[in-house]
Write an enzyme that holds these catalytic residues in place. Sequence first.
Site, short mmCIF file in Angstrom:
data_model
loop_
_atom_site.label_atom_id
_atom_site.label_comp_id
_atom_site.label_asym_id
_atom_site.label_seq_id
_atom_site.Cartn_x
_atom_site.Cartn_y
_atom_site.Cartn_z
CB THR A 174 20.81 91.39 1.72
OG1 THR A 174 20.25 89.80 1.91
CG2 THR A 174 21.57 91.01 0.21
CB VAL A 203 17.03 79.63 -2.41
CG1 VAL A 203 18.10 80.05 -3.17
CG2 VAL A 203 17.81 77.98 -1.80
CG ASP A 205 16.68 88.26 -4.35
OD1 ASP A 205 16.99 88.63 -3.38
OD2 ASP A 205 17.52 89.54 -4.62
CB THR A 225 19.63 94.44 -0.69
OG1 THR A 225 18.40 93.40 0.94
CG2 THR A 225 19.46 95.85 -0.82
N GLY A 226 16.45 93.05 -1.20
CA GLY A 226 14.83 92.95 -0.75
C GLY A 226 13.83 91.16 -0.66
N1 ASP Z 1 17.11 89.91 -1.19
C1 ASP Z 1 17.40 89.09 0.50
C2 ASP Z 1 15.98 88.17 0.29
O1 ASP Z 1 15.45 87.30 -0.23
C3 ASP Z 1 16.89 89.27 1.83
C4 ASP Z 1 17.04 90.69 1.46
O2 ASP Z 1 18.02 91.04 0.62
O3 ASP Z 1 17.57 91.37 2.82
O4 ASP Z 1 16.72 86.13 0.77
#
Ligand code: ASP
Length: 309
Positions: A174, A203, A205, A225-226
């Site tokens: 992300t 969907v 966060d 991100t996570g």
């Molecule tokens: N947070 C994002 C999600 O769960 C993924 C990511 O941070 O890469 O959609």
Amino acid sequence: MEQTFAIAIHGGAGTILRSTMTPGLQLQYEKGLIEAIDAGYNILSQGGSSLDAVEAAIVVLEDCPLYNAGRGAVFNHAGQHEMDASVMNGLTLEAGAVAGVSNIVNPIKLAKSIMCNSPHVLMCGKGAEDFAKTQNIAFADDAYFFTQQRYDQWQEALKTDSVQLDHTERKFGTVGAVALDKQGNIAAGTSTGGMTNKQFGRVGDSPVIGAGTYANNATCGVSCTGHGELFIRAVVAYDVSCLMEYKGLSLEEACNLVVYEKLVKIQGEGGLIAIDKNGNIAMPFNSEGMYRAYKKSNGASAVSIYREA
Ligand code: ASP
């Protein structure tokens, strides 16, 4: 004294190890981060708004196939690209977000259009795409979003059906930005393809205001991100802001508490970037690495990937 201005960006957190990175690939990732930070910083230095700076930085990362947003968005279980994005204005507390859209070149632009030109905050799927058509938002066919690397990741994930459970192997990608402009206004934005092999319609966060993105001039701007499910449950971005507002914690203290304690307790892997009204920046992550960069008007700047800066 001139108001401090600054911008920070991330390109995702996860199992990013020096041992599995080639020098050439690392340079490409860094190039993307530098281009993105410069795009945002140039707007800020010319007196532009934090909102425009956040958008410009994210557009660069959405256009770079290496990052999991826009062009480089991952495949879902059905072999499609479904993208999420959001943006928030810390001055007005206005926000715009989009979830589960396909074929949109820059989902962050659509999120901003929803904020600025519609009475809504969050739009999804076909309705959001129809709205995009009224807003001069660029579309591209599926071929534009195809990258071999993402396809191979999806094929691997399909073999083990690993999306939901094995988050030690997951790489997040992300992208996000937070900025403070010369007027003292804060903005934050996030854009993503979500998680490889995610179910159709899932969907995360990133488009959820308060979870993946939050901005408030009174406290801070945050982009996360996570592992999205855990970030939603922990209401991460708003929690950082609340800890500052209600408990009087500093930006760093608030971020550290959320990322290293509260998220860890629920096995929420990932990180965030955050900025406060004085231009302080925090970029904590509890995974192996996080693509990240910042640049401040006092000359300080850095581009980093791994745990050791
Ligand atoms: N947070 C994002 C999600 O769960 C993924 C990511 O941070 O890469 O959609």
